[in-house]
Write a protein that holds these residues in place. Structure first.
Motif, PDB file in Angstrom:
ATOM      1  N   SER A  94       0.825  -3.881  -5.812  1.00  0.00           N
ATOM      2  CA  SER A  94       0.610  -2.470  -5.504  1.00  0.00           C
ATOM      3  C   SER A  94      -0.870  -2.174  -5.282  1.00  0.00           C
ATOM      4  O   SER A  94      -1.740  -2.636  -6.033  1.00  0.00           O
ATOM      5  N   LEU A  95      -1.143  -1.383  -4.246  1.00  0.00           N
ATOM      6  CA  LEU A  95      -2.474  -0.855  -3.978  1.00  0.00           C
ATOM      7  C   LEU A  95      -2.263   0.604  -3.604  1.00  0.00           C
ATOM      8  O   LEU A  95      -1.650   0.911  -2.584  1.00  0.00           O
ATOM      9  N   LEU A  96      -2.730   1.504  -4.477  1.00  0.00           N
ATOM     10  CA  LEU A  96      -2.424   2.918  -4.324  1.00  0.00           C
ATOM     11  C   LEU A  96      -3.579   3.653  -3.653  1.00  0.00           C
ATOM     12  O   LEU A  96      -4.723   3.599  -4.109  1.00  0.00           O
ATOM     13  N   ILE A  97      -3.254   4.326  -2.560  1.00  0.00           N
ATOM     14  CA  ILE A  97      -4.214   5.148  -1.823  1.00  0.00           C
ATOM     15  C   ILE A  97      -3.579   6.520  -1.650  1.00  0.00           C
ATOM     16  O   ILE A  97      -2.848   6.770  -0.689  1.00  0.00           O
ATOM     17  N   TYR A  98      -3.809   7.396  -2.614  1.00  0.00           N
ATOM     18  CA  TYR A  98      -3.164   8.708  -2.567  1.00  0.00           C
ATOM     19  C   TYR A  98      -3.728   9.553  -1.425  1.00  0.00           C
ATOM     20  O   TYR A  98      -4.940   9.643  -1.240  1.00  0.00           O
ATOM     21  N   SER A  99      -2.829  10.143  -0.662  1.00  0.00           N
ATOM     22  CA  SER A  99      -3.233  11.025   0.436  1.00  0.00           C
ATOM     23  C   SER A  99      -2.989  12.473   0.034  1.00  0.00           C
ATOM     24  O   SER A  99      -1.903  12.799  -0.460  1.00  0.00           O
ATOM     25  N   ILE A 115       0.845  -1.198   0.000  1.00  0.00           N
ATOM     26  CA  ILE A 115       0.000   0.000   0.000  1.00  0.00           C
ATOM     27  C   ILE A 115       0.877   1.243   0.000  1.00  0.00           C
ATOM     28  O   ILE A 115       1.776   1.383   0.839  1.00  0.00           O
ATOM     29  N   ALA A 116       0.627   2.153  -0.945  1.00  0.00           N
ATOM     30  CA  ALA A 116       1.446   3.356  -1.056  1.00  0.00           C
ATOM     31  C   ALA A 116       0.576   4.555  -1.401  1.00  0.00           C
ATOM     32  O   ALA A 116      -0.493   4.417  -2.005  1.00  0.00           O
ATOM     33  N   SER A 117       1.040   5.746  -1.011  1.00  0.00           N
ATOM     34  CA  SER A 117       0.345   6.991  -1.333  1.00  0.00           C
ATOM     35  C   SER A 117       0.952   7.557  -2.610  1.00  0.00           C
ATOM     36  O   SER A 117       1.900   8.333  -2.576  1.00  0.00           O
ATOM     37  N   SER A 118       0.394   7.127  -3.745  1.00  0.00           N
ATOM     38  CA  SER A 118       0.951   7.553  -5.027  1.00  0.00           C
ATOM     39  C   SER A 118      -0.025   7.233  -6.144  1.00  0.00           C
ATOM     40  O   SER A 118      -0.720   6.221  -6.106  1.00  0.00           O
ATOM     41  N   GLY A 119      -0.122   8.125  -7.132  1.00  0.00           N
ATOM     42  CA  GLY A 119      -0.780   7.812  -8.384  1.00  0.00           C
ATOM     43  C   GLY A 119      -2.278   7.600  -8.359  1.00  0.00           C
ATOM     44  O   GLY A 119      -2.824   6.961  -9.244  1.00  0.00           O
ATOM     45  N   GLY A 120      -2.973   8.097  -7.354  1.00  0.00           N
ATOM     46  CA  GLY A 120      -4.422   7.979  -7.340  1.00  0.00           C
ATOM     47  C   GLY A 120      -4.906   6.843  -6.474  1.00  0.00           C
ATOM     48  O   GLY A 120      -4.239   6.400  -5.541  1.00  0.00           O
ATOM     49  N   GLN A 127     -11.922   1.115   1.060  1.00  0.00           N
ATOM     50  CA  GLN A 127     -12.539  -0.206   0.999  1.00  0.00           C
ATOM     51  C   GLN A 127     -12.808  -0.633  -0.446  1.00  0.00           C
ATOM     52  O   GLN A 127     -12.756  -1.825  -0.766  1.00  0.00           O
ATOM     53  N   HIS A 128     -13.077   0.321  -1.311  1.00  0.00           N
ATOM     54  CA  HIS A 128     -13.263   0.027  -2.736  1.00  0.00           C
ATOM     55  C   HIS A 128     -12.016  -0.654  -3.299  1.00  0.00           C
ATOM     56  O   HIS A 128     -12.102  -1.687  -3.977  1.00  0.00           O
ATOM     57  N   GLU A 129     -10.859  -0.087  -2.995  1.00  0.00           N
ATOM     58  CA  GLU A 129      -9.608  -0.663  -3.508  1.00  0.00           C
ATOM     59  C   GLU A 129      -9.283  -1.988  -2.825  1.00  0.00           C
ATOM     60  O   GLU A 129      -8.756  -2.908  -3.459  1.00  0.00           O
ATOM     61  N   LEU A 130      -9.599  -2.109  -1.536  1.00  0.00           N
ATOM     62  CA  LEU A 130      -9.377  -3.377  -0.841  1.00  0.00           C
ATOM     63  C   LEU A 130     -10.284  -4.465  -1.407  1.00  0.00           C
ATOM     64  O   LEU A 130      -9.871  -5.634  -1.521  1.00  0.00           O
ATOM     65  N   GLN A 131     -11.509  -4.105  -1.786  1.00  0.00           N
ATOM     66  CA  GLN A 131     -12.416  -5.069  -2.403  1.00  0.00           C
ATOM     67  C   GLN A 131     -11.842  -5.577  -3.721  1.00  0.00           C
ATOM     68  O   GLN A 131     -11.963  -6.763  -4.047  1.00  0.00           O
ATOM     69  N   HIS A 132     -11.222  -4.683  -4.492  1.00  0.00           N
ATOM     70  CA  HIS A 132     -10.556  -5.130  -5.717  1.00  0.00           C
ATOM     71  C   HIS A 132      -9.487  -6.168  -5.394  1.00  0.00           C
ATOM     72  O   HIS A 132      -9.408  -7.226  -6.022  1.00  0.00           O
ATOM     73  N   ALA A 133      -8.649  -5.861  -4.400  1.00  0.00           N
ATOM     74  CA  ALA A 133      -7.573  -6.782  -4.032  1.00  0.00           C
ATOM     75  C   ALA A 133      -8.114  -8.125  -3.566  1.00  0.00           C
ATOM     76  O   ALA A 133      -7.484  -9.165  -3.761  1.00  0.00           O
ATOM     77  N   LEU A 134      -9.307  -8.094  -2.957  1.00  0.00           N
ATOM     78  CA  LEU A 134      -9.934  -9.332  -2.487  1.00  0.00           C
ATOM     79  C   LEU A 134     -10.591 -10.115  -3.619  1.00  0.00           C
ATOM     80  O   LEU A 134     -11.059 -11.230  -3.406  1.00  0.00           O
ATOM     81  N   GLY A 135     -10.655  -9.517  -4.826  1.00  0.00           N
ATOM     82  CA  GLY A 135     -11.133 -10.254  -5.981  1.00  0.00           C
ATOM     83  C   GLY A 135     -12.417  -9.761  -6.606  1.00  0.00           C
ATOM     84  O   GLY A 135     -13.008 -10.447  -7.453  1.00  0.00           O
ATOM     85  N   PHE A 136     -12.872  -8.567  -6.245  1.00  0.00           N
ATOM     86  CA  PHE A 136     -14.171  -8.083  -6.710  1.00  0.00           C
ATOM     87  C   PHE A 136     -14.027  -7.017  -7.800  1.00  0.00           C
ATOM     88  O   PHE A 136     -13.204  -6.111  -7.688  1.00  0.00           O
ATOM     89  N   TYR A 137     -14.867  -7.149  -8.835  1.00  0.00           N
ATOM     90  CA  TYR A 137     -14.948  -6.160  -9.909  1.00  0.00           C
ATOM     91  C   TYR A 137     -15.943  -5.074  -9.500  1.00  0.00           C
ATOM     92  O   TYR A 137     -16.604  -5.164  -8.471  1.00  0.00           O
ATOM     93  N   HIS A 138     -16.072  -4.059 -10.357  1.00  0.00           N
ATOM     94  CA  HIS A 138     -17.071  -3.025 -10.124  1.00  0.00           C
ATOM     95  C   HIS A 138     -18.472  -3.628 -10.242  1.00  0.00           C
ATOM     96  O   HIS A 138     -18.729  -4.475 -11.108  1.00  0.00           O
ATOM     97  N   GLU A 139     -19.361  -3.188  -9.377  1.00  0.00           N
ATOM     98  CA  GLU A 139     -20.730  -3.694  -9.393  1.00  0.00           C
ATOM     99  C   GLU A 139     -21.410  -3.374 -10.715  1.00  0.00           C
ATOM    100  O   GLU A 139     -22.179  -4.188 -11.246  1.00  0.00           O
ATOM    101  N   ASN A 140     -21.120  -2.193 -11.263  1.00  0.00           N
ATOM    102  CA  ASN A 140     -21.761  -1.775 -12.514  1.00  0.00           C
ATOM    103  C   ASN A 140     -21.144  -2.446 -13.735  1.00  0.00           C
ATOM    104  O   ASN A 140     -21.508  -2.129 -14.870  1.00  0.00           O
TER     105      ASN A 140
END
Length: 329
Positions: free
Chosen positions: A42-47, A24-29, A57-70
Motif C-alpha cells: 500500500s502507498l496512500l496518496i489522499y486526494s 496506490i490508493a486515495s485513502s488515509g493520508g 515523491q516523498h512517498e515514492l522515495q519511501h517505497a524505493l527504500g529511503f528513510y527521512h533525511e532528518n
C-alpha cells in the motif's frame, strides 16, 4: 513519476501479474512502507490533501527504500530536534535510523525526505527542528526532487544515466557538463523553477551535421519526452530566440555522436511570469488574465513565433472596442 523516468533509471509501470507491486490508493493520508515488503504494498496518496509533486515523491522515495533525511544517524550535526515541542504520541517520527546507508552523500536540508521546521509541533509558534549552524536555512521544501535526491536514487540503484536537474530560479549549463563523448542515447537537462515559467536562452549553439542526423537537440514543454515539443531536432549554428515554456518545467535532450569539443551549446535560464514560444502551424495566443477580467500589473510578456524554413508568420489581431453611449430624455 515522470521526473524519475527522466533523471534516473527507475521506471513505474502499470501492474499486470507481478507478485510484488505498489498499490496506490486515495485513502488515509500520505503514507508508504519503506522499501520492498512483498505482495500488494500500500502507498496512500489522499486526494486532494496529498496531491503535490514533492509529497507524492516523498512517498515514492519511501517505497524505493529511503528513510527521512532528518532521521540520518549524523543528523545532530545539521539540525537540533526540540523534542519538548513535538506531539508526544508522534515523537517516534524523529527516531534515528541506525541501520540506514547514507550512500556517502551529504546531508540535504532541502530533500523531499526532510521534515519542515514545524513538523508535528504542539505550538504553531515553536519549531520542532532548527537547522545548524544557520537557523534560517530553508528545510522541507515541497517543489520536487532535489539534486541530491536524484543522486541517491541513481547511486542506490546503480543507474547509468546522463542527466542533470536544474532546480534554481536561474542558472547556466552547457553540453560540457558531462563530457565531450556523449552516450548515443543522449543527455538530458531537466529545468524546474520554483514558480512561473522557464525562459531558456542559448549563448552558444553549434551542432554541425546534415539534416540534424545524427547530432541534434530536442526541447520539450514539460518534464518528459511525452510532453509537446517546443523545438524539434535543432542543429546548425542558428541563434535561437529565447524559448519560454508554458509551465515551470522544460526538458532539453542533446544527442551527439561526435567527440569534437567545439560541437555543442551553452545556455542560461531564468524564471518569468508570462510569455511563450510557438512553433506549431496554427496557435492562439492570449494575454495573461484574458477572459477573466483580472490583469496582473507590471508584466512584461514576450511571445516568440518560429515558422518552419521557407514559411512566413501570418497573424490575425482581434481588437474589441466598447463604446458607451449615454442618452437622456
Amino acid at each position: 513519476m515522470q521526473e524519475y523516468e527522466t533523471l534516473t533509471c527507475v521506471r513505474f509501470v502499470n501492474w499486470t501479474t507481478e507478485t510484488d507491486y505498489i498499490d496506490i490508493a486515495s485513502s488515509g493520508g500520505c503514507l508508504s512502507y519503506i522499501g520492498r515488503i512483498g505482495g500488494a504494498q500500500s502507498l496512500l496518496i489522499y486526494s486532494p490533501g496529498c496531491m503535490q509533486r514533492a509529497i507524492i515523491q516523498h512517498e515514492l522515495q519511501h517505497a524505493l527504500g529511503f528513510y527521512h533525511e532528518n532521521a540520518r544517524i549524523d543528523r545532530d550535526q545539521y539540525i537540533i530536534v526540540r523534542t519538548e515541542y513535538i506531539i508526544p504520541e508522534l515523537l517516534y517520527n524523529f527516531n534515528l535510523v541506525t541501520e540506514g546507508d547514507m550512500l556517502g552523500l551529504p546531508y540535504d536540508y532541502t530533500s523531499v525526505m526532510h521534515y519542515d521546521k514545524y513538523a508535528f509541533t504542539i505550538n504553531a509558534s515553536e519549531p520542532t527542528i532548527i537547522p545548524t549552524p544557520n537557523p534560517d536555512t530553508d528545510i522541507g521544501q515541497r517543489y520536487g526532487l532535489t539534486v541530491l535526491d536524484v543522486k541517491k536514487v541513481n547511486k542506490l540503484y546503480n543507474c547509468s544515466v546522463c542527466s542533470k536537474l536544474l532546480n534554481e530560479t536561474w542558472g547556466n549549463f552547457s553540453s560540457t557538463d558531462f563530457s565531450t563523448e556523449y552516450p548515443t542515447t543522449g543527455c538530458v537537462w531537466l529545468i524546474r523553477v520554483p514558480d512561473g515559467q522557464v525562459a531558456l536562452t542559448f549563448t552558444y549553439f553549434n551542432i554541425q551535421n546534415t539534416e540534424c542526423v545524427p547530432n541534434y537537440m530536442v526541447i520539450y514543454d514539460g518534464p518528459t519526452k511525452n510532453y509537446p515539443l517546443l523545438v524539434d531536432r535543432a542543429c546548425g549554428t542558428v541563434q535561437y530566440p529565447t524559448i519560454i515554456s508554458s509551465t515551470d518545467q522544460m526538458l532539453i535532450e542533446f544527442v551527439s555522436h561526435d567527440s569534437d569539443p567545439s560541437a555543442g551549446f551553452t545556455a542560461s535560464y531564468k524564471t518569468v511570469q508570462c510569455g511563450g514560444f510557438y512553433s506549431g502551424a496554427v496557435r492562439q495566443i492570449t494575454s495573461p488574465g484574458y477572459n477573466t477580467g483580472e490583469y496582473p500589473p507590471n508584466l512584461n510578456c514576450n511571445y516568440t513565433i518560429l515558422a518552419p524554413v521557407g514559411y512566413q508568420v501570418r497573424h490575425f489581431l482581434f481588437l474589441f472596442f466598447f463604446f458607451f453611449f449615454f442618452f437622456s430624455l
